[in-house]
Scaffold this motif. Structure first.
Motif, PDB file in Angstrom:
ATOM      1  N   PHE A 100     -11.442  37.864  55.909  1.00 52.22           N
ATOM      2  CA  PHE A 100     -12.699  38.281  56.537  1.00 52.22           C
ATOM      3  C   PHE A 100     -13.512  37.073  57.001  1.00 52.22           C
ATOM      4  CE2 PHE A 100     -12.028  42.450  54.529  1.00 52.22           C
ATOM      5  CZ  PHE A 100     -12.440  43.281  55.565  1.00 52.22           C
ATOM      6  N   TYR A 101     -13.525  36.037  56.196  1.00 49.97           N
ATOM      7  CA  TYR A 101     -14.234  34.800  56.542  1.00 49.97           C
ATOM      8  C   TYR A 101     -13.724  34.244  57.865  1.00 49.97           C
ATOM      9  CZ  TYR A 101     -15.678  29.861  55.793  1.00 49.97           C
ATOM     10  OH  TYR A 101     -16.198  28.600  55.910  1.00 49.97           O
ATOM     11  N   ILE A 102     -12.412  34.198  58.004  1.00 47.41           N
ATOM     12  CA  ILE A 102     -11.794  33.689  59.234  1.00 47.41           C
ATOM     13  C   ILE A 102     -12.035  34.640  60.402  1.00 47.41           C
ATOM     14  CG2 ILE A 102      -9.584  33.141  60.331  1.00 47.41           C
ATOM     15  CD1 ILE A 102      -8.630  32.247  57.501  1.00 47.41           C
ATOM     16  N   ALA A 103     -11.874  35.946  60.143  1.00 47.46           N
ATOM     17  CA  ALA A 103     -12.063  36.940  61.208  1.00 47.46           C
ATOM     18  C   ALA A 103     -13.501  36.924  61.726  1.00 47.46           C
ATOM     19  CB  ALA A 103     -11.703  38.331  60.690  1.00 47.46           C
ATOM     20  N   GLY A 104     -14.462  36.702  60.819  1.00 51.12           N
ATOM     21  CA  GLY A 104     -15.857  36.640  61.238  1.00 51.12           C
ATOM     22  C   GLY A 104     -16.105  35.483  62.190  1.00 51.12           C
ATOM     23  N   ALA A 105     -15.495  34.347  61.921  1.00 53.60           N
ATOM     24  CA  ALA A 105     -15.637  33.195  62.820  1.00 53.60           C
ATOM     25  C   ALA A 105     -14.928  33.435  64.149  1.00 53.60           C
ATOM     26  CB  ALA A 105     -15.091  31.943  62.146  1.00 53.60           C
ATOM     27  N   LEU A 106     -13.782  34.105  64.104  1.00 54.53           N
ATOM     28  CA  LEU A 106     -13.039  34.397  65.330  1.00 54.53           C
ATOM     29  C   LEU A 106     -13.739  35.434  66.206  1.00 54.53           C
ATOM     30  CD1 LEU A 106      -9.373  34.516  63.962  1.00 54.53           C
ATOM     31  CD2 LEU A 106     -10.329  32.806  65.515  1.00 54.53           C
ATOM     32  N   SER A 107     -14.667  36.199  65.627  1.00 55.57           N
ATOM     33  CA  SER A 107     -15.352  37.243  66.381  1.00 55.57           C
ATOM     34  C   SER A 107     -16.419  36.680  67.314  1.00 55.57           C
ATOM     35  CB  SER A 107     -15.998  38.251  65.416  1.00 55.57           C
ATOM     36  OG  SER A 107     -17.088  37.665  64.720  1.00 55.57           O
ATOM     37  N   THR A 108     -16.705  35.393  67.204  1.00 52.47           N
ATOM     38  CA  THR A 108     -17.694  34.756  68.082  1.00 52.47           C
ATOM     39  C   THR A 108     -16.979  34.070  69.241  1.00 52.47           C
ATOM     40  OG1 THR A 108     -17.717  32.575  67.027  1.00 52.47           O
ATOM     41  CG2 THR A 108     -19.049  34.307  66.005  1.00 52.47           C
ATOM     42  N   LYS A 109     -17.757  33.683  70.254  1.00 45.01           N
ATOM     43  CA  LYS A 109     -17.175  33.052  71.435  1.00 45.01           C
ATOM     44  C   LYS A 109     -17.318  31.523  71.434  1.00 45.01           C
ATOM     45  CE  LYS A 109     -17.783  37.119  74.378  1.00 45.01           C
ATOM     46  NZ  LYS A 109     -18.366  37.666  75.637  1.00 45.01           N
ATOM     47  N   SER A 110     -17.883  30.987  70.373  1.00 42.38           N
ATOM     48  CA  SER A 110     -18.063  29.545  70.311  1.00 42.38           C
ATOM     49  C   SER A 110     -16.712  28.849  70.165  1.00 42.38           C
ATOM     50  CB  SER A 110     -18.949  29.180  69.121  1.00 42.38           C
ATOM     51  OG  SER A 110     -18.861  27.804  68.835  1.00 42.38           O
ATOM     52  N   PRO A 111     -16.410  27.868  70.997  1.00 41.76           N
ATOM     53  CA  PRO A 111     -15.131  27.157  70.853  1.00 41.76           C
ATOM     54  C   PRO A 111     -15.029  26.404  69.533  1.00 41.76           C
ATOM     55  CG  PRO A 111     -16.559  26.047  72.444  1.00 41.76           C
ATOM     56  CD  PRO A 111     -17.200  27.364  72.135  1.00 41.76           C
ATOM     57  N   TYR A 112     -16.170  25.902  69.018  1.00 38.63           N
ATOM     58  CA  TYR A 112     -16.151  25.206  67.733  1.00 38.63           C
ATOM     59  C   TYR A 112     -15.772  26.169  66.611  1.00 38.63           C
ATOM     60  CZ  TYR A 112     -18.801  21.638  70.288  1.00 38.63           C
ATOM     61  OH  TYR A 112     -19.203  20.688  71.189  1.00 38.63           O
ATOM     62  N   SER A 113     -16.364  27.346  66.637  1.00 39.93           N
ATOM     63  CA  SER A 113     -16.078  28.352  65.619  1.00 39.93           C
ATOM     64  C   SER A 113     -14.638  28.841  65.721  1.00 39.93           C
ATOM     65  CB  SER A 113     -17.051  29.528  65.772  1.00 39.93           C
ATOM     66  OG  SER A 113     -16.878  30.462  64.740  1.00 39.93           O
ATOM     67  N   GLN A 114     -14.172  29.040  66.953  1.00 42.41           N
ATOM     68  CA  GLN A 114     -12.805  29.515  67.179  1.00 42.41           C
ATOM     69  C   GLN A 114     -11.773  28.522  66.648  1.00 42.41           C
ATOM     70  OE1 GLN A 114     -11.372  32.213  69.119  1.00 42.41           O
ATOM     71  NE2 GLN A 114     -13.302  33.325  69.149  1.00 42.41           N
ATOM     72  N   VAL A 115     -11.931  27.263  67.021  1.00 42.43           N
ATOM     73  CA  VAL A 115     -10.974  26.245  66.572  1.00 42.43           C
ATOM     74  C   VAL A 115     -11.076  26.061  65.059  1.00 42.43           C
ATOM     75  CG1 VAL A 115     -10.310  23.813  66.743  1.00 42.43           C
ATOM     76  CG2 VAL A 115     -10.967  25.067  68.795  1.00 42.43           C
ATOM     77  N   GLY A 116     -12.302  26.079  64.544  1.00 34.46           N
ATOM     78  CA  GLY A 116     -12.492  25.962  63.098  1.00 34.46           C
ATOM     79  C   GLY A 116     -11.812  27.088  62.342  1.00 34.46           C
ATOM     80  N   ALA A 117     -11.915  28.314  62.877  1.00 33.70           N
ATOM     81  CA  ALA A 117     -11.279  29.468  62.234  1.00 33.70           C
ATOM     82  C   ALA A 117      -9.760  29.339  62.267  1.00 33.70           C
ATOM     83  CB  ALA A 117     -11.713  30.754  62.928  1.00 33.70           C
ATOM     84  N   GLN A 118      -9.228  28.878  63.393  1.00 35.12           N
ATOM     85  CA  GLN A 118      -7.781  28.692  63.490  1.00 35.12           C
ATOM     86  C   GLN A 118      -7.295  27.639  62.500  1.00 35.12           C
ATOM     87  OE1 GLN A 118      -7.114  27.787  67.638  1.00 35.12           O
ATOM     88  NE2 GLN A 118      -8.008  29.727  68.320  1.00 35.12           N
ATOM     89  N   ARG A 119      -8.075  26.582  62.340  1.00 33.37           N
ATOM     90  CA  ARG A 119      -7.692  25.542  61.380  1.00 33.37           C
ATOM     91  C   ARG A 119      -7.850  26.042  59.943  1.00 33.37           C
ATOM     92  NH1 ARG A 119     -10.005  19.770  63.710  1.00 33.37           N
ATOM     93  NH2 ARG A 119      -8.840  19.771  65.678  1.00 33.37           N
ATOM     94  N   GLU A 120      -8.861  26.867  59.699  1.00 34.88           N
ATOM     95  CA  GLU A 120      -9.016  27.464  58.363  1.00 34.88           C
ATOM     96  C   GLU A 120      -7.818  28.336  58.029  1.00 34.88           C
ATOM     97  OE1 GLU A 120     -10.714  28.133  54.694  1.00 34.88           O
ATOM     98  OE2 GLU A 120     -11.550  26.836  56.256  1.00 34.88           O
TER      99      GLU A 120
END
Length: 283
Positions: A100-120
């Motif tokens: 859920f933590y990762i999915a929550g970050a992926l639900s945003t459009k920020s490239p920083y959040s997206q890449v961070g979630a993928q690395r998480e």
């Protein structure tokens, strides 16, 4: 039943206090190693309280739901560990919260959040096998995944020395310490800014920090039960591991995701095979 509920409640109350205090020690010791004065030990609590009173800003409703689910899974994991429930169930609940933590970050459009979630997600793939191998090795020694049964074997550390090292690596990855500070960083100069945490703010960011404290305590508790004959000694071993992680964080550079996966998987498989062989030879 009433006793177990009481233990559950006490653990849920004490865990974030312990986790926040250890986070403060982490920051203070890091500052000392780097030649700085550093913030007071209680600074993590000040930060969380300040975040809780900030304006509620959110990108979408699912992100908020994910933050609450991450915290809820962390609370349940610690509580179930305290009442000596099934180790595999605890690991599963902890993993659900991380998803859920990762999915929550992926639900945003920020490239920083997206890449961070993928690395998480990559970090999760790195340490989850370690936790599963740890559970398998514990079962080989104790014949059970039940924590009450596991803790009757007072000196598991003597049987599982390499699994102890794996748990130390799990702690390093979970705390996002170098060389595994990939998905987020305490240092704003890094290219991800705050990575997976970029779009979390205010009280929702506070929930994430509190959940992190619970998970810190949970991993340290897993280390402590390796010497359940005397949990004071077990706690000291866990704290020593925590301090070693802080030192490693300050003397190593961040590595790549590819290196992290190759290193963690190879070490996990090698250490598990060698440790299980060691168990059978000891018998």
């Amino acid at each position: 039943m009433i006793k177990e509920i009481g233990i559950f409640v006490v653990a849920v109350i004490l865990a974030p206090l312990i986790g926040g205090f250890l986070s403060g020690i982490d920051r203070k010791l890091t500052a000392f190693i780097q030649g700085r004065y550093g913030p007071p030990i209680w600074q993590p609590f000040y930060d969380v309280i300040k975040l809780l009173y900030k304006q509620r800003l959110l990108v979408n409703d699912f992100q908020v739901f994910s933050a609450y689910m991450y915290l809820l899974s962390a609370i349940l994991s610690v509580g179930l560990f305290a009442i000596k429930a099934d180790l595999l169930m605890i690991l599963f609940i902890m993993s659900v919260g991380l998803v859920f933590y990762i999915a929550g970050a992926l639900s945003t459009k920020s490239p920083y959040s997206q890449v961070g979630a993928q690395r998480e997600l990559m970090q999760m793939l790195a340490y989850e096998p370690m936790l599963i191998f740890f559970a398998i090795a514990v079962y080989n020694v104790t014949g059970s995944f039940n924590l009450a049964q596991i803790m009757t074997h007072g000196k598991l550390l003597l049987d599982l020395p390499l699994m102890f090292i794996l748990l130390g690596l799990v702690l390093t990855i979970k705390l996002k310490k170098s060389p595994f500070d990939l998905s987020a960083s305490e240092h704003a100069h890094q290219e991800l800014v705050r990575g997976i945490l970029t779009d979390y703010s205010g009280p929702y960011l506070a929930l994430i920090h509190i959940a992190d404290w619970y998970e810190l305590v949970l991993i340290l508790a897993m280390i402590a039960i390796l010497w359940s004959q005397n949990l004071v000694i077990g706690a000291l071993i866990a704290l020593a591991t925590f301090f070693v992680d802080i030192v490693i964080d300050n003397i190593t550079a961040r590595m790549t995701v590819k290196w992290m996966l190759a290193f963690s998987w190879s070490i996990s498989i090698l250490f598990t095979i060698v440790n299980i062989a060691y168990i059978y030879f000891r018998r």
